[in-house]
Design an enzyme around this catalytic site. Sequence first.
Site, PDB file in Angstrom:
ATOM      1  CG  HIS A  36      -0.002   2.294  -9.270  1.00  0.00           C
ATOM      2  ND1 HIS A  36      -0.249   1.886  -7.976  1.00  0.00           N
ATOM      3  CD2 HIS A  36      -1.091   3.035  -9.632  1.00  0.00           C
ATOM      4  CE1 HIS A  36      -1.430   2.342  -7.580  1.00  0.00           C
ATOM      5  NE2 HIS A  36      -1.958   3.047  -8.566  1.00  0.00           N
TER       6      HIS A  36
ATOM      7  CG  LEU B 206       9.797 -16.880  -3.872  1.00  0.00           C
ATOM      8  CD1 LEU B 206       9.541 -16.916  -2.361  1.00  0.00           C
ATOM      9  CD2 LEU B 206      10.203 -15.474  -4.288  1.00  0.00           C
TER      10      LEU B 206
ATOM     11  CG  ASP C 225      -2.056   0.960   1.129  1.00  0.00           C
ATOM     12  OD1 ASP C 225      -2.338   1.448   0.007  1.00  0.00           O
ATOM     13  OD2 ASP C 225      -2.670   1.260   2.164  1.00  0.00           O
TER      14      ASP C 225
HETATM   15  C1  FPP Z   1      -2.064   0.178  -3.333  1.00  0.00           C
HETATM   16  O1  FPP Z   1      -1.556   1.487  -3.254  1.00  0.00           O
HETATM   17  C2  FPP Z   1      -1.476  -0.469  -4.492  1.00  0.00           C
HETATM   18  C3  FPP Z   1      -2.182  -1.037  -5.501  1.00  0.00           C
HETATM   19  C4  FPP Z   1      -3.649  -1.120  -5.552  1.00  0.00           C
HETATM   20  C5  FPP Z   1      -1.477  -1.580  -6.662  1.00  0.00           C
HETATM   21  C6  FPP Z   1      -0.332  -2.418  -6.280  1.00  0.00           C
HETATM   22  C7  FPP Z   1       0.492  -2.652  -7.454  1.00  0.00           C
HETATM   23  C8  FPP Z   1       1.838  -2.624  -7.450  1.00  0.00           C
HETATM   24  C9  FPP Z   1       2.664  -2.412  -6.259  1.00  0.00           C
HETATM   25  C10 FPP Z   1       2.574  -2.888  -8.667  1.00  0.00           C
HETATM   26  C11 FPP Z   1       2.231  -4.239  -9.188  1.00  0.00           C
HETATM   27  C12 FPP Z   1       3.413  -4.951  -9.522  1.00  0.00           C
HETATM   28  C13 FPP Z   1       3.445  -6.044 -10.266  1.00  0.00           C
HETATM   29  C14 FPP Z   1       4.712  -6.720 -10.426  1.00  0.00           C
HETATM   30  C15 FPP Z   1       2.283  -6.594 -10.947  1.00  0.00           C
HETATM   31  P1  FPP Z   1      -2.555   2.695  -3.379  1.00  0.00           P
HETATM   32  O2  FPP Z   1      -2.658   3.080  -4.780  1.00  0.00           O
HETATM   33  O3  FPP Z   1      -3.852   2.340  -2.717  1.00  0.00           O
HETATM   34  O4  FPP Z   1      -1.808   3.785  -2.544  1.00  0.00           O
HETATM   35  P2  FPP Z   1      -2.457   4.933  -1.663  1.00  0.00           P
HETATM   36  O5  FPP Z   1      -3.067   4.254  -0.468  1.00  0.00           O
HETATM   37  O6  FPP Z   1      -1.298   5.778  -1.292  1.00  0.00           O
HETATM   38  O7  FPP Z   1      -3.467   5.640  -2.523  1.00  0.00           O
END
Ligand code: FPP
Length: 252
Positions: free
Chosen positions: A49, A143, A32
């Site tokens: 992201h 893994l 997150d």
């Molecule tokens: C939450 O942060 C994150 C997500 C919903 C997307 C997670 C995706 C990645 C970390 C990249 C994916 C990687 C691969 C390899 C497929 P948020 O957007 O909710 O953050 P915020 O709480 O600050 O708004």
Amino acid sequence: MSIKIPFLSKQPKETDSLSGENVPNHVAIIMDGNGRWAQKRGLPRFAGHKEGVSTVNKIVKAAVKSNVKVLTLYTFSTENWKRPKQEVEYILKLPKEFLHVYLPSLMENNVRIQTIGDFQALPSHTQEAVSYAIEKTKNNDGLILNFAINYGSRHEILKAVKQIATELKEERMDIDSLDEEIFSKHLYTNSVSDPDLLIRTGGECRLSNFMLWQLAYTEFWFTEKLWPEFTEETFYEALLAYQQRKRRYGGI
Ligand code: FPP
């Protein structure tokens, strides 16, 4: 094996080194804070992201190095469809981008890709890229890198209940044989053990519909660090915290 943590916020002590024993078998991470990371820098959310993808690569390597057997990453939830269309499309392109860049290194590191979640409902380009990687890595026995993608725990549990109800109705299951083990076999996670350690970045202390059944006896570790700021050292810090816990599973 002893893994030294390169730096910690407090003065290093003898105990601040990871032991090769009592390494969590299965680590699950709620990644997150990508959006906030970008916003803090005056960047659009997608930049967070994108940065999050390189963190994934670093943490996969750290997991391999520390002999973790399964790493489950919460990549896209069933609730994430509520986000603006452009952001959803961007996130769902990331698996392909990640695999395009990092699949050779995953192969070198003997990593096997798996997924949990409603795979068929994903865009075809996401399905194709991930299916290719699943097939390519299927004989790797290091893994297991498990992407939770279009995953929601309530959806998963409901799906299991419906399957079981059908098996009972069709007399393919005897109700007295239904126990926790058989129920677990109806979940997406049927081929892996329950997580030993759950890490959530970004400062929120909630589960957000993630592995509600599987986390019953998991150790939780929360950090304020946003996912793009999460480093190998923070990962080792979480493993060390896990090693210093006593798990009692309801006993004494
Ligand atoms: C939450 O942060 C994150 C997500 C919903 C997307 C997670 C995706 C990645 C970390 C990249 C994916 C990687 C691969 C390899 C497929 P948020 O957007 O909710 O953050 P915020 O709480 O600050 O708004």
